[in-house]
Scaffold this motif. Structure first.
Motif, short mmCIF file in Angstrom:
data_model
loop_
_atom_site.label_atom_id
_atom_site.label_comp_id
_atom_site.label_asym_id
_atom_site.label_seq_id
_atom_site.Cartn_x
_atom_site.Cartn_y
_atom_site.Cartn_z
N THR A 3 0.82 -1.21 0.00
CA THR A 3 0.00 0.00 0.00
C THR A 3 0.85 1.27 0.00
O THR A 3 0.30 2.37 0.03
CB THR A 3 -0.92 0.04 1.24
OG1 THR A 3 -0.12 0.21 2.41
CG2 THR A 3 -1.76 -1.22 1.36
N THR A 4 2.17 1.11 -0.02
CA THR A 4 3.13 2.22 0.04
C THR A 4 2.87 3.14 1.23
O THR A 4 3.12 4.34 1.17
CB THR A 4 3.15 3.04 -1.26
OG1 THR A 4 1.92 3.76 -1.42
CG2 THR A 4 3.39 2.15 -2.47
N CYS A 5 2.37 2.59 2.33
CA CYS A 5 2.01 3.41 3.49
C CYS A 5 3.23 3.96 4.22
O CYS A 5 3.14 4.93 4.96
CB CYS A 5 1.15 2.62 4.46
SG CYS A 5 2.01 1.29 5.33
N GLY A 6 4.39 3.32 4.03
CA GLY A 6 5.62 3.80 4.65
C GLY A 6 5.86 3.30 6.05
O GLY A 6 6.86 3.67 6.67
N SER A 7 4.99 2.45 6.59
CA SER A 7 5.18 1.96 7.96
C SER A 7 6.48 1.18 8.10
O SER A 7 7.19 1.32 9.10
CB SER A 7 4.01 1.06 8.37
OG SER A 7 2.83 1.80 8.52
N CYS A 8 6.80 0.36 7.11
CA CYS A 8 8.02 -0.46 7.18
C CYS A 8 9.24 0.44 7.26
O CYS A 8 10.14 0.21 8.09
CB CYS A 8 8.10 -1.39 5.97
SG CYS A 8 7.93 -0.56 4.38
N MET A 9 9.30 1.45 6.42
CA MET A 9 10.45 2.34 6.40
C MET A 9 10.50 3.22 7.65
O MET A 9 11.58 3.56 8.13
CB MET A 9 10.41 3.20 5.14
CG MET A 9 10.64 2.38 3.87
SD MET A 9 10.40 3.31 2.33
CE MET A 9 11.64 4.59 2.48
N GLU A 10 9.34 3.58 8.17
CA GLU A 10 9.28 4.39 9.39
C GLU A 10 9.81 3.64 10.60
O GLU A 10 10.43 4.23 11.49
CB GLU A 10 7.83 4.82 9.65
CG GLU A 10 7.59 5.57 10.94
CD GLU A 10 8.08 7.00 10.89
OE1 GLU A 10 8.32 7.57 11.97
OE2 GLU A 10 8.22 7.55 9.78
N ARG A 11 9.60 2.32 10.64
CA ARG A 11 9.98 1.54 11.80
C ARG A 11 11.38 0.94 11.70
O ARG A 11 11.98 0.55 12.70
CB ARG A 11 8.99 0.39 12.03
CG ARG A 11 7.64 0.83 12.55
CD ARG A 11 7.71 1.48 13.92
NE ARG A 11 8.27 0.59 14.92
CZ ARG A 11 9.35 0.86 15.63
NH1 ARG A 11 10.03 1.98 15.45
NH2 ARG A 11 9.78 0.00 16.52
#
Length: 668
Positions: free
Chosen positions: A335-343
């Motif tokens: 979903t390209t939400c960015g949660s993975c990169m944020e964490r």
């Protein structure tokens, strides 16, 4: 105490032994690092040497300060102590190594310096405590997706040996010398214990030398082993943070996509080396937690396997990425939400990898039919609904006032409305409410009418870079003809494009401030141009949109607006940067769900909102969120229990009641 390098061992001088171990270690280390650098150089170039002061600041906060990990309380603190023990003892090691290799230097060993003794002992104790916590978490209270590998166990064991041998050496040195050095509380305590155990000064001297050599040999072995290890992140992770993407969203540079390893940039490949396989990305990924075939951790893990295989093959490309790294179904699940990169503690960049693979799939025509239809609509009509451009402003009918055409007369604010706010019947009333509130506040605003096109945000993330650029150019042409001072938009996805992807190249847009409507409303309230009354006093919770929150850090203003409108705000457990995605981003809004998934992200989110005591309304500030959550309320059976409203609806109700109150006061 005797100099460890001045003593002979089985006829071999300690100095010679240390030199041999050092040369072998540095040869193995240097050879491996050179191989890895050579493999990275085969990737596409990508500029990551810019904005050095900002990169140093990011490094200081997130490597030295361990910011992303400290938010996890106990394990974060444990990791902080382990990290600093590792850093401090690495510094001490190189000091001791230099002194041992060059005994002519007029400096003592690090552990013989009074001002070094206490911090080394303190960090050794705290580091060991941190290792105990880390081991319990990994092997007893294991969170989902945290790998239990022998490699990780070996790393913990080696760090433990370093700390234990140092502390034991301090104790044996104190016994041999008859007293502990100043500021050596652990050495003093251990010396008493060793004496009670019958350790003589002569025996303590031998044991001190043994601890010293075990310590030095372990560090040298550790150093030679790490670049070959799957846990090389201890070396490579800090550099990954330094070379992190500094622009919001972390989109990869324009390309034809990547089907093979050597078609990725060097920084995209570097994520494989930096990954700690901690599983934090999986634990926050809406696709993974809903049962879609995407694991951000496995994505990087498989990339690591391909990358290391290419190193061994001395130039092999490792085969097709969509066969060996992530399947097409996994690639399209994001979903390209960015949660993975944020964490991610080492700032790995999962989304750019996925977008690169999507670009390749799009170029090969391997795209879901619904996505193909949407892309065709964007190409032909400039909107995802396939509607005539002349229908874009139909929502303005019935407002009771005319909205200015920014192409024909100057305005202060150009309102870039967006597709869903313009065309979706479920959102159009919210769009009209926004216009009424703007009018009520005396805002000088206008729109582009039929000249507005989709901003291209989702097209980029689907992998259609060319289409995204075409939409961007058409919008820039219209914006160049319009006369305005600032831009406002109600769509966070559009906000991302206008604020970060449309500027530059001398088009003049960089100088135009871009605001989300909640930012503008907060300013209007503060300036007294909007005076909300009490409204209906809803007890609400608020959903942070991914593209407004994680991508752009807009958290304060929406909450200020809700409070000004008289709402009582109750936060969901996952809020602000940890907000859970609705599942619409990255083109997922237009894709079919995979069969057998657990629960759609939007359904998980509305259940989270409905579980809050006293909350009757879930407030959003994104048109796509409104659509996704209204559907999810129906499919979860929460109709009548949880309403979904846009923040502007609360503001309109509150300002309406305020105006009525003022009119009544005037009549009296």
């Amino acid at each position: 105490m005797p100099d460890p390098t001045a003593v002979s061992y089985l006829g071999v001088p300690g100095l010679v032994l240390l030199w041999v171990l050092t040369v072998v270690t540095f040869a193995l280390f240097g050879r491996r690092v050179w191989q890895l650098i050579g493999a990275l150089r085969r990737g596409r170039p990508e500029r990551r040497w810019d904005r050095i002061p900002q990169r140093l600041g990011t490094f200081a906060v997130n490597v030295l300060g361990q910011r992303r990990l400290l938010g996890e309380r106990l394990i974060g603190v444990a990791h902080f102590f382990i990290f600093w023990a590792f850093v401090f003892f690495a510094t001490s090691f190189f000091w001791n190594l230099l002194r041992g290799l060059l005994p002519v230097l007029p400096v003592p060993y690090a552990d013989a310096v009074l001002w070094m003794t206490f911090p080394m002992e303190l960090l050794a104790v705290l580091g060991l405590a941190g290792i105990v916590v880390a081991a319990l978490r990994r092997y007893v209270f294991t969170p989902p997706s945290l790998s239990r590998t022998w490699d990780a166990s070996l790393v913990l064991a080696l760090i433990s040996i370093l700390l234990v041998t140092f502390l034991a050496g301090q104790g044996f040195a104190a016994v041999a010398e008859g007293h502990a050095p100043t500021w050596s509380p652990v050495g003093s305590a251990l010396s008493g214990a060793f004496t009670d155990m019958g350790v003589t000064p002569e025996r303590a001297t031998t044991l001190f030398l043994l601890m010293w050599w075990i310590h030095m040999a372990t560090v040298l072995g550790f150093m030679a082993y790490l670049p070959y290890s799957k846990h090389g992140h201890l070396i490579f992770g800090p550099f990954a943070v330094f070379f992190a993407a500094l622009h919001p969203g972390g989109m990869p540079p324009p390309s034809e996509g990547a089907s093979r390893l050597d078609e990725l940039t060097w920084r995209q490949q570097y994520s494989a080396l930096a990954c700690a396989e901690c599983g934090r990305c999986d634990r926050v990924c809406p696709a993974f937690n809903s049962g879609f075939p995407l694991s951000p951790k496995d994505l990087i893990h498989e990339l690591k396997g391909q990358f290391l295989a290419s190193v061994s093959a001395k130039g092999g490309n490792g085969g097709a990425l969509t066969e060996h790294v992530a399947s097409p179904d996994a690639v399209w699940a994001c979903t390209t939400c960015g949660s993975c990169m944020e964490r991610c503690p080492v700032f790995n960049e999962h989304i750019p990898l996925i977008v690169e693979m999507r670009r390749h799939l799009v170029s090969e025509g391997e795209v879901d039919q619904r996505i193909q239809d949407v892309l065709m609509n964007l190409t032909r009509y400039g909107n995802s609904f396939g509607q005539s451009p002349r229908a874009r402003a139909k929502w303005t009918q019935g407002l009771g006032f005319e909205i200015k055409n920014a192409l024909k007369e100057p305005v202060e604010y150009l309102w870039f409305v967006g597709d869903y706010a313009s065309f979706d019947p479920r959102v159009q009333e919210v769009t009209r409410a926004t216009a009424r509130v703007f009018q009520r506040a005396g805002l000088d605003f206008g729109i582009l009418y039929d000249k507005e096109q989709n901003a291209g945000t989702d097209a980029r993330r689907i992998g259609e870079e060319g289409l995204s650029e075409m939409l961007k150019e058409k919008n820039l042409k219209a914006l160049g003809r319009a006369k305005f001072e600032k831009i406002v938009t109600t769509d966070p996805h559009t906000y991302q494009a206008l604020k970060h992807e449309y500027g530059g190249n001398g088009n003049g847009l960089s100088a135009k401030p871009v605001a989300h409507y909640t930012e503008l409303l907060a300013e209007l309230v503060k300036a007294g141009r909007l005076r909300p009354g009490s409204g209906d006093r809803h007890t609400v919770t608020y959903h942070d949109p991914c593209y407004l929150g994680r991508y752009n850090g807009i958290y304060r203003q929406p909450r200020e607006v809700l409070r000004a409108a008289g709402a009582k705000l109750v936060e969901m457990p996952r809020n602000r940067s940890t907000s859970y995605c609705c599942g619409a981003g990255g083109g997922r809004l237009w894709m079919e769900d995979a069969p057998g998934i657990n629960e759609r992200p939007a359904e998980s989110r509305v259940r989270e909102a409905a579980a809050l005591a006293g909350v009757d309304t879930l407030v959003v500030s994104c048109p796509k969120d409104l659509v996704m959550f209204q559907d999810a309320v129906k499919t979860t059976g929460l109709e009548g229990k949880l309403a979904v409203m846009d923040a502007i609806e609360l503001v309109e109700a509150a300002t309406g009641s305020s105006e009525e109150s003022h009119s009544h006061d005037g009549a009296e």
